[in-house]
Each structure stands twice: as C-alpha cells, then as structure tokens.
Design an enzyme around this catalytic site. Structure first.
Site, PDB file in Angstrom:
ATOM      1  CG  HIS A 153     -10.554  -2.109   0.853  1.00  0.00           C
ATOM      2  ND1 HIS A 153     -11.570  -1.331   0.348  1.00  0.00           N
ATOM      3  CD2 HIS A 153     -11.173  -3.076   1.576  1.00  0.00           C
ATOM      4  CE1 HIS A 153     -12.724  -1.805   0.755  1.00  0.00           C
ATOM      5  NE2 HIS A 153     -12.509  -2.867   1.494  1.00  0.00           N
ATOM      6  CG  ASN A 169     -10.438  -1.256  -3.531  1.00  0.00           C
ATOM      7  OD1 ASN A 169     -10.355  -2.043  -2.572  1.00  0.00           O
ATOM      8  ND2 ASN A 169     -10.765   0.017  -3.377  1.00  0.00           N
ATOM      9  CD  GLU A 224     -10.705   2.322  -0.412  1.00  0.00           C
ATOM     10  OE1 GLU A 224     -10.451   1.110  -0.551  1.00  0.00           O
ATOM     11  OE2 GLU A 224     -11.761   2.844  -0.789  1.00  0.00           O
ATOM     12  CG  ASP A 273     -12.571  -1.081   8.934  1.00  0.00           C
ATOM     13  OD1 ASP A 273     -13.301  -1.806   9.644  1.00  0.00           O
ATOM     14  OD2 ASP A 273     -12.335  -1.351   7.756  1.00  0.00           O
TER      15      ASP A 273
HETATM   16  C1  GLP Z   1     -15.323  -3.419   4.037  1.00  0.00           C
HETATM   17  C2  GLP Z   1     -14.410  -3.540   5.256  1.00  0.00           C
HETATM   18  C3  GLP Z   1     -13.290  -4.515   5.032  1.00  0.00           C
HETATM   19  C4  GLP Z   1     -13.836  -5.796   4.422  1.00  0.00           C
HETATM   20  C5  GLP Z   1     -14.408  -5.473   3.072  1.00  0.00           C
HETATM   21  C6  GLP Z   1     -14.923  -6.691   2.320  1.00  0.00           C
HETATM   22  O1  GLP Z   1     -14.950  -2.424   3.158  1.00  0.00           O
HETATM   23  N1  GLP Z   1     -13.876  -2.294   5.643  1.00  0.00           N
HETATM   24  O2  GLP Z   1     -12.633  -4.777   6.264  1.00  0.00           O
HETATM   25  O3  GLP Z   1     -12.806  -6.743   4.295  1.00  0.00           O
HETATM   26  O4  GLP Z   1     -15.495  -4.590   3.281  1.00  0.00           O
HETATM   27  O5  GLP Z   1     -16.244  -6.955   2.658  1.00  0.00           O
HETATM   28  P1  GLP Z   1     -17.075  -8.222   2.272  1.00  0.00           P
HETATM   29  O6  GLP Z   1     -16.609  -9.307   3.177  1.00  0.00           O
HETATM   30  O7  GLP Z   1     -18.490  -7.843   2.525  1.00  0.00           O
HETATM   31  O8  GLP Z   1     -16.793  -8.506   0.840  1.00  0.00           O
END
Ligand code: GLP
Length: 237
Positions: A138, A136, A143, A67
């Site tokens: 995702h 959440n 989402e 993404d």
């Molecule tokens: C972002 C990314 C996700 C990732 C998520 C969790 O929103 N788009 O791909 O898995 O954060 O991030 P973290 O590893 O910092 O908790």
C-alpha cells in the site's frame, strides 16, 4: 525511475532530507506531500536540524499529508496529525495553518474526502510527494484492490495493515478500521515522488512494486509509470 541504494537507514534519511531541502530551496513556496510511519522519522529529524541551522526556510511551504485514521482527533497520540506535529511541524518554522492532514473527526467522511481533494487542487497540486510502502504494497492507505482508486477516499483497512500498525497502539482492538487517504490518482499527479523503503521485511514487496506487473493488487506498482520517481532504499535487493 532512479534508485539510490544506501548503506544504512541514516544514509537513506539523509538523501531524502537533502532532496526535500533542495526542493524547498529551489521553490520556497513548494507544496510538499508528506507521509507517516516509522520510515520517514529520520528524514524529518534531519529537516528539523537543517531548519534550526538556518539552511532551509519552511515559512512559505505548504504541506498535505497522505492520510489519516478515521475516528482519531489531533490530540490522539496515534493520529497522523499528532505524529506530524511532533516529528516535524513543531520543529520547523512552518506556519501550522499551511499544514494539512485529512480530518479524522469529520462528521461526513465523503464530504471530507471531497474537501481534501479540492484543497490539493487549489494549492496547485503537489510538487514533491514523499512515500513509504506497506508490507502489502500500500501507498498512503491505498490497500490492494481490484482497481486503482483515483481520488481521496475512505478505505476499510486490510487485516495485514491493521496487524502491522497495531504496534503503535495499546491493543489491536484500538486500531481504527477505516482511514481517509489520497487516491492513487492524487499521488500520481505529484510532479516528483520519492519512495523510501528500509528494513529487510520490505524486500519482497519492494521488488514486486518496482519490477513486477503493474496491478492494483500491489498498489505501489503504479509508481513504475511515474515520470519522476526516485527510490531511496537501504534494502540490498
Ligand atoms: C502506514 C501509512 C503509510 C506508510 C506505511 C508504512 O500504513 N499509512 O503511508 O507508508 O504505514 O509504514 P512504516 O514506515 O512504519 O513501515
């Protein structure tokens, strides 16, 4: 589903890095699907070490990222392209033209989504996809929703994601409200998936995702249906 419970964040990162390294050793022209966020930083650091030691050769590897924020260009320190260059691509012997992240500055976002989906198909699909999980549920930026979106698409980021990700920005107002993400279908087509989760704050959502009902209101729950899912977690749940 195989679940590895690890003693620490370091062990989680090591297991993930070892699996990715093995994938590249077995198939030097692998297509790796990559994730951002704080969770995979340790994994990328270890892969950089393996490369520097001559244990893994990335010269024929191709990568596609999950993404990108819409509106940020690659020089913006909060963009996922910047993150990938900094944490991995500049530290390994990959050809940068073989690394792909959705273009957050594309003029036409729908065209960019179509281009990205076609690009993944033209590479022959993803051999190994690395994933983190949002609070959440995702994955990528898919989402919670009423349906599982199939292909790469544009999303309006939810409040909890904007709040969670605001820690990387100077103020919450700077967090982009839109992003481009691979769809759930794009992710599920990957031949192998590794899901990483660390931190007690992810305990409840990880339990829901792995053992709760499969529902688009918890996007990661779809992973229960993948036939080659490895979960690596330092959470004791
Ligand atoms: C972002 C990314 C996700 C990732 C998520 C969790 O929103 N788009 O791909 O898995 O954060 O991030 P973290 O590893 O910092 O908790």
């Amino acid at each position: 589903m195989v679940i590895h419970k690890t003693k620490s964040y370091r062990d989680m990162s090591k297991k993930a890095a070892n699996i990715i390294a093995a994938q590249v050793i077995l198939n030097p022209a692998s297509v790796l699907g990559l994730a951002t966020g704080s969770t995979p930083v340790g994994t990328y650091g270890l892969l950089a070490e393996y490369c520097e030691n001559g244990d893994v050769d990335f010269s024929n590897v191709k990568t596609v990222n999950l993404d990108e924020y819409y509106g940020l260009d690659e020089n913006n320190e909060q963009s996922y392209r910047y993150y990938m260059n900094k944490n991995l691509f500049r530290k390994i012997n990959i050809d940068i033209s073989n690394t792909h992240v959705p273009n957050g500055k594309a003029e036409n976002i729908d065209d960019e989504c179509r281009r990205y989906e076609q690009l993944i198909s033209s590479l022959g699909g993803i051999d190994l996809q690395l994933l983190g999980i949002g609070h959440n549920g995702h994955i990528g930026f898919n989402e919670p929703d009423k349906v599982f979106p199939l292909k790469t698409h544009c999303v309006d980021l939810g409040e909890s994601t904007i709040n969670a990700n605001s820690r990387f920005f100077k103020s919450i107002d700077e967090v982009p409200k839109k992003a481009i993400t691979m769809g759930i279908g794009t992710i599920m087509k990957a031949k192998r998936i590794i899901l990483l989760a660390g931190g007690e704050d992810k305990r409840e959502i990880l339990k829901k995702a792995l053992f709760g009902p499969i529902t688009p209101s918890v996007p990661a729950s779809i992973l229960q249906l993948h036939n080659n899912l490895t979960v690596i977690t330092s959470i004791d749940f």
